[in-house]
Enzyme design. Structure first.
Site, mmCIF file in Angstrom:
data_model
loop_
_atom_site.group_PDB
_atom_site.id
_atom_site.type_symbol
_atom_site.label_atom_id
_atom_site.label_comp_id
_atom_site.label_asym_id
_atom_site.label_seq_id
_atom_site.Cartn_x
_atom_site.Cartn_y
_atom_site.Cartn_z
ATOM 1 N N SER A 1 0.679 -1.260 -0.075
ATOM 2 C CA SER A 1 0.083 -0.225 0.041
ATOM 3 C C SER A 1 0.841 1.105 -0.113
ATOM 4 C CB SER A 1 -0.913 -0.114 1.262
ATOM 5 O OG SER A 1 -1.699 1.384 1.179
ATOM 6 N N TYR B 1 -0.764 -0.335 10.529
ATOM 7 C CA TYR B 1 -1.116 -0.795 9.380
ATOM 8 C C TYR B 1 -0.090 -0.369 8.450
ATOM 9 C CZ TYR B 1 -3.584 -1.769 4.920
ATOM 10 O OH TYR B 1 -3.801 -2.126 3.532
ATOM 11 N N LYS C 1 2.777 -2.258 6.088
ATOM 12 C CA LYS C 1 2.788 -2.354 4.597
ATOM 13 C C LYS C 1 4.390 -1.980 4.092
ATOM 14 C CE LYS C 1 -1.033 -4.035 3.465
ATOM 15 N NZ LYS C 1 -1.072 -5.434 3.037
ATOM 16 N N SER D 1 -14.261 -0.046 -0.753
ATOM 17 C CA SER D 1 -15.260 -1.032 -0.635
ATOM 18 C C SER D 1 -14.886 -2.265 -0.165
ATOM 19 C CB SER D 1 -15.829 -1.280 -2.042
ATOM 20 O OG SER D 1 -14.797 -1.945 -3.100
#
Length: 268
Positions: free
Chosen positions: A120, A145, A149, A180
């Site tokens: 990411s 997070y 990554k 989503s």
């Protein structure tokens, strides 16, 4: 979505996940495709499960043409796995590290083959603080997070170097910002609100289909059968944050990871 696309191209795709019902549904939906989706239930938070999963995969498949690491989470509060490792770091970084270790011999006998890792671009806001790698102090879900990554990219680059002059390539990619996926459903309220706000800005988010296409491209495109150690975004091959490619940082992360999962740091 990536699994379905690869199966549509005739591949046999082993999908890993925690939810047996969802996995069975996905496999059933693929029955009309040229290939096949087979589901393997596993919670990648625990090292014993990763090892058990690896043994199951080795028993089931004679060859592995591509090993794709795509599992990920963001934990709202700091928690530790039964191995004593911070959860986000354990799932997003250590699980790919350990699973690759356990499957490497099969990858070697299946060459040419590829390792593809979902990273990411949020890694650019992180650092690898080896004095507190697992956020025992001042835990923040988004920072945890981002650090995980950054670790996945450093791992991929180091793996590529260690597999140099073999027929195994290792590359990672940024799937885009895909609201989503509900990746941050367990994040703190302010993080979830920020993501919802950003998601409605035109041109910021990407669809699940776009993210899946980037993954499939690294698995199937001829150039990534030769190119290794790359970080790929929507703009193509892009330099990641300097820390991800720094040799000393990569080696320290590799050795720290080996210690945390109990393997010889000199692999492969």
């Amino acid at each position: 979505m990536a699994a379905t696309e690869l199966a549509a191209q005739g591949a046999t795709v082993a999908v890993l996940g925690r939810d047996q019902t969802r996995g069975d549904t996905l496999a059933a939906e693929a029955a009309r495709l040229d290939g096949e989706i087979r589901f393997h239930q596993a919670d990648l938070a625990t090292q014993a499960t990763v090892r058990s999963l690896a043994a199951e995969l080795l028993d089931t498949y004679d060859r592995i043409d591509a090993l794709v690491h795509n599992a990920g989470l963001s934990s709202r509060r700091r928690s530790e796995t039964e191995d004593g490792v911070e959860l986000t770091f354990a799932v997003n970084h250590l699980a790919p590290y350990l699973l690759t270790h356990e499957l490497l011999d099969r990858l070697r006998t299946s060459v040419p083959t590829r390792v593809v890792v979902t990273a990411s671009d949020i890694h650019r806001r992180a650092t690898l603080d080896f004095n507190d790698l697992q956020f025992t102090n001042d835990y923040d879900s988004l920072q945890a997070y981002a650090r995980s990554k950054l670790a996945t990219i450093a791992f991929t680059v180091e793996l590529a170097d260690r597999l140099d002059e073999t027929e195994i390539t290792a590359n990672c990619f940024h799937p885009g910002f895909v609201p989503s996926t509900n990746l941050f459903r367990n994040a703190r309220l302010w993080t979830r609100l920020m993501i919802r706000a950003v998601a409605i800005v035109p041109g910021i988010g990407t669809t699940q289909q776009e993210g899946a296409q980037r993954l499939c491209h690294l698995v199937t495109a001829p150039e990534f059968g030769e190119r290794t150690g790359a970080y790929v975004t929507g703009d193509g091959i892009t330099p990641p944050a300097p820390e991800a490619t720094d040799p000393e940082t990569r080696q320290q992360l590799w050795e720290t990871s080996a210690h945390l999962v109990g393997v010889d740091p000199d692999w492969p």
